[in-house]
Design a protein around this motif. Sequence first.
Motif, PDB file in Angstrom:
ATOM      1  N   PRO A 198      13.398 -66.924-117.406  1.00 39.33           N
ATOM      2  CA  PRO A 198      13.217 -67.183-118.755  1.00 39.33           C
ATOM      3  C   PRO A 198      12.086 -66.430-119.319  1.00 39.33           C
ATOM      4  O   PRO A 198      12.065 -65.981-120.466  1.00 39.33           O
ATOM      5  CB  PRO A 198      13.119 -68.663-118.876  1.00 39.33           C
ATOM      6  N   ARG A 199      11.077 -66.090-118.492  1.00 39.75           N
ATOM      7  CA  ARG A 199       9.789 -65.719-119.043  1.00 39.75           C
ATOM      8  C   ARG A 199       9.557 -64.201-119.236  1.00 39.75           C
ATOM      9  O   ARG A 199       8.724 -63.734-120.079  1.00 39.75           O
ATOM     10  CB  ARG A 199       8.664 -66.313-118.247  1.00 39.75           C
ATOM     11  N   GLY A 200      10.171 -63.432-118.387  1.00 41.59           N
ATOM     12  CA  GLY A 200      10.292 -62.091-118.612  1.00 41.59           C
ATOM     13  C   GLY A 200      10.656 -61.277-119.772  1.00 41.59           C
ATOM     14  O   GLY A 200      10.460 -60.359-120.121  1.00 41.59           O
ATOM     15  N   ILE A 201      11.592 -62.057-120.390  1.00 46.56           N
ATOM     16  CA  ILE A 201      12.242 -61.567-121.621  1.00 46.56           C
ATOM     17  C   ILE A 201      11.217 -61.512-122.832  1.00 46.56           C
ATOM     18  O   ILE A 201      11.493 -60.554-123.695  1.00 46.56           O
ATOM     19  CB  ILE A 201      13.647 -62.526-121.976  1.00 46.56           C
ATOM     20  N   TYR A 202      10.049 -62.358-122.788  1.00 47.33           N
ATOM     21  CA  TYR A 202       9.073 -62.006-124.128  1.00 47.33           C
ATOM     22  C   TYR A 202       8.546 -60.825-123.716  1.00 47.33           C
ATOM     23  O   TYR A 202       8.184 -60.249-124.909  1.00 47.33           O
ATOM     24  CB  TYR A 202       8.184 -63.435-123.749  1.00 47.33           C
ATOM     25  N   LEU A 203       8.093 -60.381-122.720  1.00 50.48           N
ATOM     26  CA  LEU A 203       7.632 -58.870-122.225  1.00 50.48           C
ATOM     27  C   LEU A 203       8.397 -57.935-122.712  1.00 50.48           C
ATOM     28  O   LEU A 203       8.088 -57.130-123.545  1.00 50.48           O
ATOM     29  CB  LEU A 203       7.037 -59.114-121.023  1.00 50.48           C
ATOM     30  N   ALA A 204       9.718 -58.195-122.176  1.00 48.64           N
ATOM     31  CA  ALA A 204      10.624 -57.151-122.382  1.00 48.64           C
ATOM     32  C   ALA A 204      10.949 -56.924-123.918  1.00 48.64           C
ATOM     33  O   ALA A 204      11.180 -55.902-124.289  1.00 48.64           O
ATOM     34  CB  ALA A 204      12.013 -57.582-121.403  1.00 48.64           C
ATOM     35  N   LYS A 210      19.208 -59.136-120.562  1.00 44.03           N
ATOM     36  CA  LYS A 210      18.473 -60.202-119.937  1.00 44.03           C
ATOM     37  C   LYS A 210      19.384 -60.735-118.866  1.00 44.03           C
ATOM     38  O   LYS A 210      20.738 -60.924-119.130  1.00 44.03           O
ATOM     39  CB  LYS A 210      18.384 -61.175-121.209  1.00 44.03           C
ATOM     40  N   LEU A 211      18.508 -60.931-117.850  1.00 46.23           N
ATOM     41  CA  LEU A 211      19.375 -61.147-116.447  1.00 46.23           C
ATOM     42  C   LEU A 211      18.606 -62.750-116.039  1.00 46.23           C
ATOM     43  O   LEU A 211      17.534 -63.146-115.831  1.00 46.23           O
ATOM     44  CB  LEU A 211      19.021 -60.547-115.434  1.00 46.23           C
ATOM     45  N   ASP A 212      19.975 -63.738-115.926  1.00 53.31           N
ATOM     46  CA  ASP A 212      19.504 -65.145-115.364  1.00 53.31           C
ATOM     47  C   ASP A 212      19.648 -64.884-113.785  1.00 53.31           C
ATOM     48  O   ASP A 212      20.675 -64.481-113.377  1.00 53.31           O
ATOM     49  CB  ASP A 212      20.370 -66.107-116.155  1.00 53.31           C
ATOM     50  N   ILE A 213      18.763 -65.177-113.018  1.00 56.46           N
ATOM     51  CA  ILE A 213      18.823 -65.294-111.711  1.00 56.46           C
ATOM     52  C   ILE A 213      18.827 -66.519-111.023  1.00 56.46           C
ATOM     53  O   ILE A 213      18.906 -66.858-109.559  1.00 56.46           O
ATOM     54  CB  ILE A 213      17.643 -64.607-111.068  1.00 56.46           C
ATOM     55  N   THR A 214      19.027 -67.807-111.837  1.00 58.81           N
ATOM     56  CA  THR A 214      19.075 -69.046-111.431  1.00 58.81           C
ATOM     57  C   THR A 214      19.808 -69.227-109.958  1.00 58.81           C
ATOM     58  O   THR A 214      19.270 -69.942-109.208  1.00 58.81           O
ATOM     59  CB  THR A 214      19.724 -70.127-112.423  1.00 58.81           C
ATOM     60  N   PHE A 215      21.164 -68.937-110.027  1.00 57.17           N
ATOM     61  CA  PHE A 215      21.975 -69.007-108.874  1.00 57.17           C
ATOM     62  C   PHE A 215      21.891 -67.964-107.616  1.00 57.17           C
ATOM     63  O   PHE A 215      22.682 -68.140-106.736  1.00 57.17           O
ATOM     64  CB  PHE A 215      23.349 -69.150-109.331  1.00 57.17           C
ATOM     65  N   TYR A 216      21.069 -66.987-107.871  1.00 51.92           N
ATOM     66  CA  TYR A 216      20.479 -66.011-106.703  1.00 51.92           C
ATOM     67  C   TYR A 216      19.284 -66.556-106.000  1.00 51.92           C
ATOM     68  O   TYR A 216      18.919 -66.008-105.099  1.00 51.92           O
ATOM     69  CB  TYR A 216      20.561 -64.842-107.400  1.00 51.92           C
ATOM     70  N   HIS A 249      16.988 -76.260-111.381  1.00 48.71           N
ATOM     71  CA  HIS A 249      16.808 -75.156-112.142  1.00 48.71           C
ATOM     72  C   HIS A 249      18.021 -75.104-113.559  1.00 48.71           C
ATOM     73  O   HIS A 249      19.126 -75.211-113.233  1.00 48.71           O
ATOM     74  CB  HIS A 249      16.931 -73.955-111.280  1.00 48.71           C
ATOM     75  N   VAL A 250      17.400 -74.946-114.541  1.00 45.31           N
ATOM     76  CA  VAL A 250      18.370 -74.843-115.603  1.00 45.31           C
ATOM     77  C   VAL A 250      18.548 -73.250-115.906  1.00 45.31           C
ATOM     78  O   VAL A 250      17.752 -72.621-116.009  1.00 45.31           O
ATOM     79  CB  VAL A 250      17.486 -75.393-117.042  1.00 45.31           C
ATOM     80  N   ALA A 251      19.734 -72.953-115.720  1.00 47.20           N
ATOM     81  CA  ALA A 251      20.413 -71.881-116.031  1.00 47.20           C
ATOM     82  C   ALA A 251      20.394 -71.328-117.433  1.00 47.20           C
ATOM     83  O   ALA A 251      20.411 -71.834-118.420  1.00 47.20           O
ATOM     84  CB  ALA A 251      21.902 -71.715-115.535  1.00 47.20           C
ATOM     85  N   ASN A 252      19.917 -70.070-117.732  1.00 49.72           N
ATOM     86  CA  ASN A 252      19.903 -69.113-118.863  1.00 49.72           C
ATOM     87  C   ASN A 252      20.916 -68.434-118.914  1.00 49.72           C
ATOM     88  O   ASN A 252      21.744 -68.098-117.876  1.00 49.72           O
ATOM     89  CB  ASN A 252      18.420 -68.422-119.085  1.00 49.72           C
ATOM     90  N   GLN A 253      21.147 -67.453-120.254  1.00 50.52           N
ATOM     91  CA  GLN A 253      22.530 -66.655-120.384  1.00 50.52           C
ATOM     92  C   GLN A 253      21.685 -65.441-119.751  1.00 50.52           C
ATOM     93  O   GLN A 253      20.968 -64.946-119.884  1.00 50.52           O
ATOM     94  CB  GLN A 253      22.679 -66.719-121.710  1.00 50.52           C
ATOM     95  N   THR A 254      22.881 -64.742-119.256  1.00 47.14           N
ATOM     96  CA  THR A 254      22.630 -63.379-118.765  1.00 47.14           C
ATOM     97  C   THR A 254      23.870 -62.516-119.785  1.00 47.14           C
ATOM     98  O   THR A 254      24.818 -62.611-120.123  1.00 47.14           O
ATOM     99  CB  THR A 254      23.527 -62.907-117.499  1.00 47.14           C
TER     100      THR A 254
END
Length: 169
Positions: A38-44, A64-70, A79-84
Amino acid sequence: MKTILSNEQLQLTIQRLSHQLIENHHPFTDTVFVGLQPRGIYLADRIVQIIQSIYPDQKLQYGKLDITFYRDDVHKELHVANQTTINFNIENKNVILIDDVLYTGRTIRAAMDALVDFGRPAKVELLVLVDRRFNRQLPIQPDYTGKAIDSILSQKVTVDWEKPEVVLL
């Protein structure tokens, strides 16, 4: 609490990182940007916005990539999943992974596992705002670093995008 990057330093660092990407990848025809949820997208978001303002006619591919299930700790914590959102092909492209803080390397390992589901990139580069150089658990190093710091296990690096500043707690 120690300030690592003040608001002004943070803005200059993001500008510098953006210009490094321009130097190495312009005209971006074979380059895609992927911010880590979730936090890398602010910089990206900021980096892509700066590059887009310099080259307004250039169409940048940004996802934007969510890695929750990896993650390798997905079963230990909730962990709360975000959208990829990757609406483009990464096959044979240069992928710039963007995250806020590099610490153990486990998040980046999970991101590379997730990325393979979208194709086989020609190259993957890592851009991080803060590199916590010690306590790496995996042999992962950034290609682009905003600031490298030395910290101990009990400390935490926090990037506050609302202030904005980077602090060491």
